[in-house]
Write a protein that holds these residues in place. Structure first.
Motif, mmCIF file in Angstrom:
data_model
loop_
_atom_site.group_PDB
_atom_site.id
_atom_site.type_symbol
_atom_site.label_atom_id
_atom_site.label_comp_id
_atom_site.label_asym_id
_atom_site.label_seq_id
_atom_site.Cartn_x
_atom_site.Cartn_y
_atom_site.Cartn_z
ATOM 1 N N ILE A 89 9.553 -28.065 9.637
ATOM 2 C CA ILE A 89 10.014 -26.635 10.778
ATOM 3 C C ILE A 89 11.520 -26.649 10.781
ATOM 4 O O ILE A 89 12.644 -25.273 10.657
ATOM 5 C CB ILE A 89 9.809 -26.948 12.497
ATOM 6 C CG1 ILE A 89 7.919 -26.115 11.891
ATOM 7 C CG2 ILE A 89 10.224 -26.439 13.150
ATOM 8 C CD1 ILE A 89 7.946 -26.834 13.837
ATOM 9 N N THR A 90 12.047 -27.831 10.577
ATOM 10 C CA THR A 90 13.479 -28.067 10.251
ATOM 11 C C THR A 90 14.137 -27.660 9.064
ATOM 12 O O THR A 90 15.282 -27.325 9.366
ATOM 13 C CB THR A 90 13.486 -29.491 11.185
ATOM 14 O OG1 THR A 90 13.261 -29.361 12.421
ATOM 15 C CG2 THR A 90 15.612 -29.874 10.918
ATOM 16 N N VAL A 91 13.679 -27.843 8.574
ATOM 17 C CA VAL A 91 13.227 -27.843 6.955
ATOM 18 C C VAL A 91 13.510 -26.254 6.714
ATOM 19 O O VAL A 91 14.786 -25.161 5.443
ATOM 20 C CB VAL A 91 12.690 -28.864 5.405
ATOM 21 C CG1 VAL A 91 13.030 -28.175 4.454
ATOM 22 C CG2 VAL A 91 13.166 -29.733 5.837
ATOM 23 N N LEU A 92 12.836 -25.570 6.762
ATOM 24 C CA LEU A 92 12.471 -24.217 6.310
ATOM 25 C C LEU A 92 13.033 -23.639 7.717
ATOM 26 O O LEU A 92 13.489 -22.600 6.882
ATOM 27 C CB LEU A 92 11.082 -23.826 6.985
ATOM 28 C CG LEU A 92 9.642 -24.754 5.581
ATOM 29 C CD1 LEU A 92 8.464 -24.568 6.383
ATOM 30 C CD2 LEU A 92 9.630 -24.208 4.413
ATOM 31 N N GLY A 93 13.539 -24.610 9.047
ATOM 32 C CA GLY A 93 14.357 -23.297 9.833
ATOM 33 C C GLY A 93 16.034 -23.132 9.539
ATOM 34 O O GLY A 93 16.274 -22.150 9.469
ATOM 35 N N CYS A 94 16.184 -24.564 9.105
ATOM 36 C CA CYS A 94 17.851 -24.493 8.498
ATOM 37 C C CYS A 94 17.798 -23.960 6.663
ATOM 38 O O CYS A 94 18.447 -23.060 6.757
ATOM 39 C CB CYS A 94 17.965 -26.268 7.921
ATOM 40 S SG CYS A 94 17.694 -26.792 9.492
ATOM 41 N N ALA A 95 17.101 -24.001 6.451
ATOM 42 C CA ALA A 95 16.975 -22.425 4.680
ATOM 43 C C ALA A 95 16.880 -21.226 4.981
ATOM 44 O O ALA A 95 17.563 -20.438 4.424
ATOM 45 C CB ALA A 95 16.119 -23.424 3.719
ATOM 46 N N GLY A 96 15.340 -21.068 5.976
ATOM 47 C CA GLY A 96 15.995 -20.116 5.928
ATOM 48 C C GLY A 96 17.226 -19.672 7.057
ATOM 49 O O GLY A 96 17.386 -17.986 6.962
ATOM 50 N N GLY A 97 17.489 -20.017 8.022
ATOM 51 C CA GLY A 97 19.008 -19.769 8.397
ATOM 52 C C GLY A 97 19.540 -19.352 8.308
ATOM 53 O O GLY A 97 20.418 -18.670 8.458
ATOM 54 N N TRP A 98 20.102 -20.691 6.431
ATOM 55 C CA TRP A 98 21.085 -20.043 6.050
ATOM 56 C C TRP A 98 20.891 -18.578 5.183
ATOM 57 O O TRP A 98 22.573 -18.354 5.104
ATOM 58 C CB TRP A 98 21.414 -21.757 5.002
ATOM 59 C CG TRP A 98 22.055 -21.367 4.540
ATOM 60 C CD1 TRP A 98 23.633 -21.813 3.566
ATOM 61 C CD2 TRP A 98 21.320 -21.079 2.413
ATOM 62 N NE1 TRP A 98 24.411 -21.611 2.882
ATOM 63 C CE2 TRP A 98 22.796 -20.997 1.671
ATOM 64 C CE3 TRP A 98 20.899 -20.647 2.049
ATOM 65 C CZ2 TRP A 98 23.383 -20.860 0.667
ATOM 66 C CZ3 TRP A 98 21.027 -19.967 0.168
ATOM 67 C CH2 TRP A 98 21.860 -20.287 -0.124
ATOM 68 N N PHE A 99 19.414 -18.838 4.509
ATOM 69 C CA PHE A 99 19.624 -17.481 4.099
ATOM 70 C C PHE A 99 20.318 -16.098 4.367
ATOM 71 O O PHE A 99 20.956 -15.282 3.751
ATOM 72 C CB PHE A 99 17.804 -17.017 3.201
ATOM 73 C CG PHE A 99 17.744 -16.120 2.550
ATOM 74 C CD1 PHE A 99 17.724 -16.127 1.410
ATOM 75 C CD2 PHE A 99 17.007 -15.170 3.540
ATOM 76 C CE1 PHE A 99 17.528 -14.413 0.520
ATOM 77 C CE2 PHE A 99 16.384 -13.921 2.569
ATOM 78 C CZ PHE A 99 16.943 -14.393 1.653
ATOM 79 N N ILE A 100 19.697 -16.333 5.843
ATOM 80 C CA ILE A 100 19.384 -14.921 6.321
ATOM 81 C C ILE A 100 21.101 -14.444 7.098
ATOM 82 O O ILE A 100 21.807 -13.234 6.701
ATOM 83 C CB ILE A 100 19.072 -14.754 7.958
ATOM 84 C CG1 ILE A 100 16.932 -15.086 8.330
ATOM 85 C CG2 ILE A 100 19.065 -14.351 8.946
ATOM 86 C CD1 ILE A 100 16.732 -14.680 8.360
ATOM 87 N N THR A 101 21.358 -15.814 7.355
ATOM 88 C CA THR A 101 23.190 -15.894 7.855
ATOM 89 C C THR A 101 24.039 -15.740 6.331
ATOM 90 O O THR A 101 24.815 -14.665 6.802
ATOM 91 C CB THR A 101 23.500 -17.299 8.402
ATOM 92 O OG1 THR A 101 22.515 -17.911 9.265
ATOM 93 C CG2 THR A 101 24.879 -17.189 8.604
ATOM 94 N N LYS A 102 23.982 -16.453 5.188
ATOM 95 C CA LYS A 102 24.505 -15.853 4.271
ATOM 96 C C LYS A 102 24.168 -14.009 3.816
ATOM 97 O O LYS A 102 25.675 -13.833 3.051
ATOM 98 C CB LYS A 102 23.436 -16.612 3.103
ATOM 99 C CG LYS A 102 24.992 -17.715 2.942
ATOM 100 C CD LYS A 102 26.096 -18.399 2.926
ATOM 101 C CE LYS A 102 26.386 -17.871 1.052
ATOM 102 N NZ LYS A 102 27.673 -18.074 0.479
ATOM 103 N N ARG A 103 23.293 -13.388 4.545
ATOM 104 C CA ARG A 103 23.173 -12.445 3.592
ATOM 105 C C ARG A 103 23.579 -11.491 5.052
ATOM 106 O O ARG A 103 24.502 -10.938 4.180
ATOM 107 C CB ARG A 103 21.865 -12.235 4.131
ATOM 108 C CG ARG A 103 21.026 -10.390 3.628
ATOM 109 C CD ARG A 103 19.503 -10.333 3.265
ATOM 110 N NE ARG A 103 18.961 -9.358 3.238
ATOM 111 C CZ ARG A 103 19.412 -7.887 4.101
ATOM 112 N NH1 ARG A 103 19.112 -8.165 5.340
ATOM 113 N NH2 ARG A 103 18.851 -7.024 3.507
ATOM 114 N N VAL A 104 22.776 -12.113 5.490
ATOM 115 C CA VAL A 104 24.624 -10.803 6.988
ATOM 116 C C VAL A 104 25.538 -11.371 6.967
ATOM 117 O O VAL A 104 27.115 -10.462 7.581
ATOM 118 C CB VAL A 104 23.566 -11.679 8.247
ATOM 119 C CG1 VAL A 104 24.897 -11.101 9.616
ATOM 120 C CG2 VAL A 104 22.515 -11.150 8.489
ATOM 121 N N LEU A 105 25.860 -12.592 6.626
ATOM 122 C CA LEU A 105 27.717 -12.699 6.073
ATOM 123 C C LEU A 105 28.123 -11.920 5.117
ATOM 124 O O LEU A 105 29.159 -11.635 5.189
ATOM 125 C CB LEU A 105 27.717 -14.333 6.654
ATOM 126 C CG LEU A 105 29.202 -14.987 6.203
ATOM 127 C CD1 LEU A 105 30.120 -14.586 7.410
ATOM 128 C CD2 LEU A 105 29.224 -16.195 6.064
#
Length: 462
Positions: free
Chosen positions: A170-186
Motif C-alpha cells: 500500500i505504501t509503495v503503490l500509494g506513494c507512486a500514485g500520489g507522485w504521479f497525480i501530484t506531478k500531473r496536477v502540478l
C-alpha cells in the motif's frame, strides 16, 4: 526550492498522503477485525468440539463404566491429529489419555480453561497451549478433554505477515500514485501560472488551457477565462470611452471655446454677452449630460449598481413612463398605444429600468413620430421572462447596423440632424445586462421594434 521539495509542498501530495494514511488505518482495522473474528470462530469451534466429545465420553462411561471409557480414550488418543484426553482418579492419578502433564490445580475444579500442557508421547518438548474442559464423572473420576490452539497462533502469524506485506505494498503503490497525480496536477498548475504571468505582462488575449476532462481545474480555468473575457470587455470599454471622449467630445468643447472667444471679440452690449453666456451654459449642460450618461454606463457595465437592486413591479414602471410620454406623443400627433400585463415582478433597479424605457420611448418619438405613425408599448410575460417592447413606424435601422448602434456615440447618417449624442441605446443595453437580460432591435416593417427582456423575479440571478 528543489523539485522534490516543491512536490512535497503541493496540496495534491498532501491530500494523497492523507488518503494513504487514512486508507492504511482502515486496512489495519479491517485486518484486525478479520483476525479477531477468525480467532473467535476457531475458539467457538474448539469449544463445540470439546463439548461434543465430553458428552459422548460421559455417555460411554454411563453405559460401560470406567473400562469402556478407558478403551475409547486410548483408541482416540492414538488417532493422528486427535484431541487431548485425560482420565484421572479423584486423587489426580492418571488412568488413560494422551496428556502427560498439566499445571497444578487445573483438574481440581470443573470448568473450561486455557492452559499449558505436555503430551505423553513427547519428551523435552516445548509445552503446548490448549483449551481444556474438566468434567466430573460419577464415582469421583475426572475427564479432561481439550484442543491445541496452535492453529490459532498460525492463523494470527499468517494475518500479521499479510498485514506487513500489505502495508508495504500500500505504501509503495500509494506513494507512486500520489507522485504521479501530484506531478500531473502540478504540471497543470504550472501551465496556469505561466499563462497568468503572460497576462500580467500585458497580453490580455492569453487564456488558460482547458483539458476537457471537466474536473475542478477545468472548471477553475473556465471561470478564470470568463473573468478574463469580462476584464477584456471592460478594458475595451474604457479604451472606447477614452477614444470617444477624445474624438466625439472634441467638437462640442471646440464649439464652446469658439463661442466664448466670439463673445469676447464681438459682443458690444450686456445683452449680447448674456446671450453668449446662455449659449455656453446650454452647451456646458449638454456636456454634463454626456459625462453623466458615460458614468452611468460605465457603472452598469462594471456591475457597481448591484447594491441598489430590489424586487419591484415592472408593470408599474412601464405604465408610469408611458403616462409621462403621453403628452409629448399628443404634441407630436402620434398615437401612443399601451398594453401592459399586471404582476410582472423583477429583481433590479427601478430607476434604471424607468430610464431605459424612457430612452426607448424618446427614440421612438424622435424618429418615429408623424401624422400617420403610431407607437406601441407592451409589457408581457413570456415563460420565465418579462418582455418590454417599444415599436414605432419610423425609418427604422438597417439590420447590418443594429448591433453597432448599441455602442457609445454611434449615430447613423439619417439621424445626425436630430439632437442627441448616441448614448441612449448604449444605456438601455447596459441596464438590460445589469438585470440579466438583453436588448434586441428588430424590424417593425416599417419602423423599429426595440425588445427589452428581463428575467422574472423567481428566475433572476443577483
Amino acid at each position: 526550492m528543489t523539485a522534490l521539495g516543491k512536490l512535497f509542498r503541493t496540496t495534491a501530495f498532501k491530500l494523497s498522503f492523507a488518503y494513504l494514511v487514512i486508507f492504511t488505518i482502515f486496512a489495519f482495522v479491517a485486518l484486525a477485525y478479520v483476525a479477531w473474528n477468525a480467532q473467535r470462530v476457531l475458539d467457538d469451534q474448539f469449544v463445540s468440539t470439546i463439548q461434543a466429545e465430553i458428552s459422548g465420553l460421559s455417555e460411554q462411561y454411563r453405559v460401560g463404566g470406567l473400562r469402556r471409557l478407558v478403551n475409547v480414550v486410548d483408541r482416540r488418543s492414538r488417532t493422528p491429529g486427535a484431541s487431548l484426553y485425560l482420565v484421572t482418579t479423584e486423587a489426580g492419578e492418571r488412568v488413560a489419555g494422551n496428556i502427560g502433564a498439566l499445571p497444578p490445580g487445573v483438574i481440581d475444579q470443573p470448568g473450561q480453561f486455557e492452559t499449558d500442557y505436555a503430551r505423553t508421547d513427547e519428551t523435552n518438548a516445548t509445552p503446548g497451549h490448549a483449551i481444556v474442559r474438566v468434567y466430573l464423572l460419577p464415582g469421583g473420576f475426572r475427564l479432561v478433554v481439550g484442543r491445541d490452539v496452535e492453529e490459532r497462533a498460525r492463523l494470527r502469524d499468517a494475518i500479521q505477515r499479510a498485514f506487513g506485506y500489505s502495508l508495504i505494498l500500500i505504501t509503495v503503490l500509494g506513494c507512486a500514485g500520489g507522485w504521479f497525480i501530484t506531478k500531473r496536477v502540478l504540471k497543470r498548475v504550472d501551465d496556469m501560472t505561466e499563462t497568468t504571468r503572460v497576462i500580467m505582462a500585458g497580453d490580455l488575449d492569453g487564456r488558460l488551457r482547458i483539458e476537457g476532462t471537466g474536473d475542478e481545474l477545468d472548471r477553475l480555468a473556465q471561470n478564470l477565462n470568463a473573468m478574463l473575457d469580462r476584464i477584456g470587455e471592460l478594458m475595451k470599454g474604457i479604451q472606447e470611452v477614452s477614444d470617444n471622449i477624445a474624438h466625439d467630445l472634441k467638437t462640442p468643447l471646440t464649439r464652446l471655446r469658439n463661442k466664448a472667444d466670439e463673445a469676447l471679440r464681438t459682443a458690444k452690449t450686456p445683452d449680447e454677452l448674456r446671450a453668449a453666456l446662455d449659449a455656453n451654459i446650454e452647451e456646458s449642460d449638454n456636456l454634463i449630460r454626456i459625462f453623466n450618461a458615460l458614468l452611468i454606463i460605465a457603472r452598469l457595465e462594471a456591475g457597481n449598481a448591484r447594491e441598489a437592486l430590489s424586487d419591484f413591479d415592472a408593470s408599474g414602471v412601464v405604465a408610469d413612463v408611458a403616462e409621462l410620454y403621453e403628452a409629448l406623443a399628443e404634441e407630436a400627433h402620434t398615437p401612443l398605444e399601451v398594453s401592459i400585463e399586471e404582476g410582472l415582478t423583477v429583481h433590479g433597479n427601478r430607476e434604471l429600468l424607468g430610464q431605459a424605457v424612457a430612452n426607448l420611448l424618446d427614440n421612438a418619438l424622435k424618429y418615429g413620430a408623424g401624422a400617420n405613425a403610431s407607437i406601441k408599448v407592451t409589457a408581457s410575460r413570456q415563460t420565465d421572462r418579462v418582455v418590454i417592447v417599444v415599436a414605432d413606424r419610423g425609418p427604422g435601422i438597417p439590420e447590418a447596423e443594429r448591433d453597432r448602434v448599441l455602442e457609445r456615440f454611434v449615430r447613423l447618417e439619417n439621424s445626425r440632424s436630430s439632437p442627441g449624442f448616441g448614448l441612449g441605446l448604449s444605456l438601455v443595453s447596459a441596464v438590460a445586462r445589469l438585470h440579466g437580460g438583453g436588448l434586441k432591435l428588430e424590424d417593425n416593417a416599417p419602423g423599429l421594434r426595440a425588445v427589452l427582456t428581463l428575467p422574472l423575479k423567481e428566475h433572476a440571478t443577483s
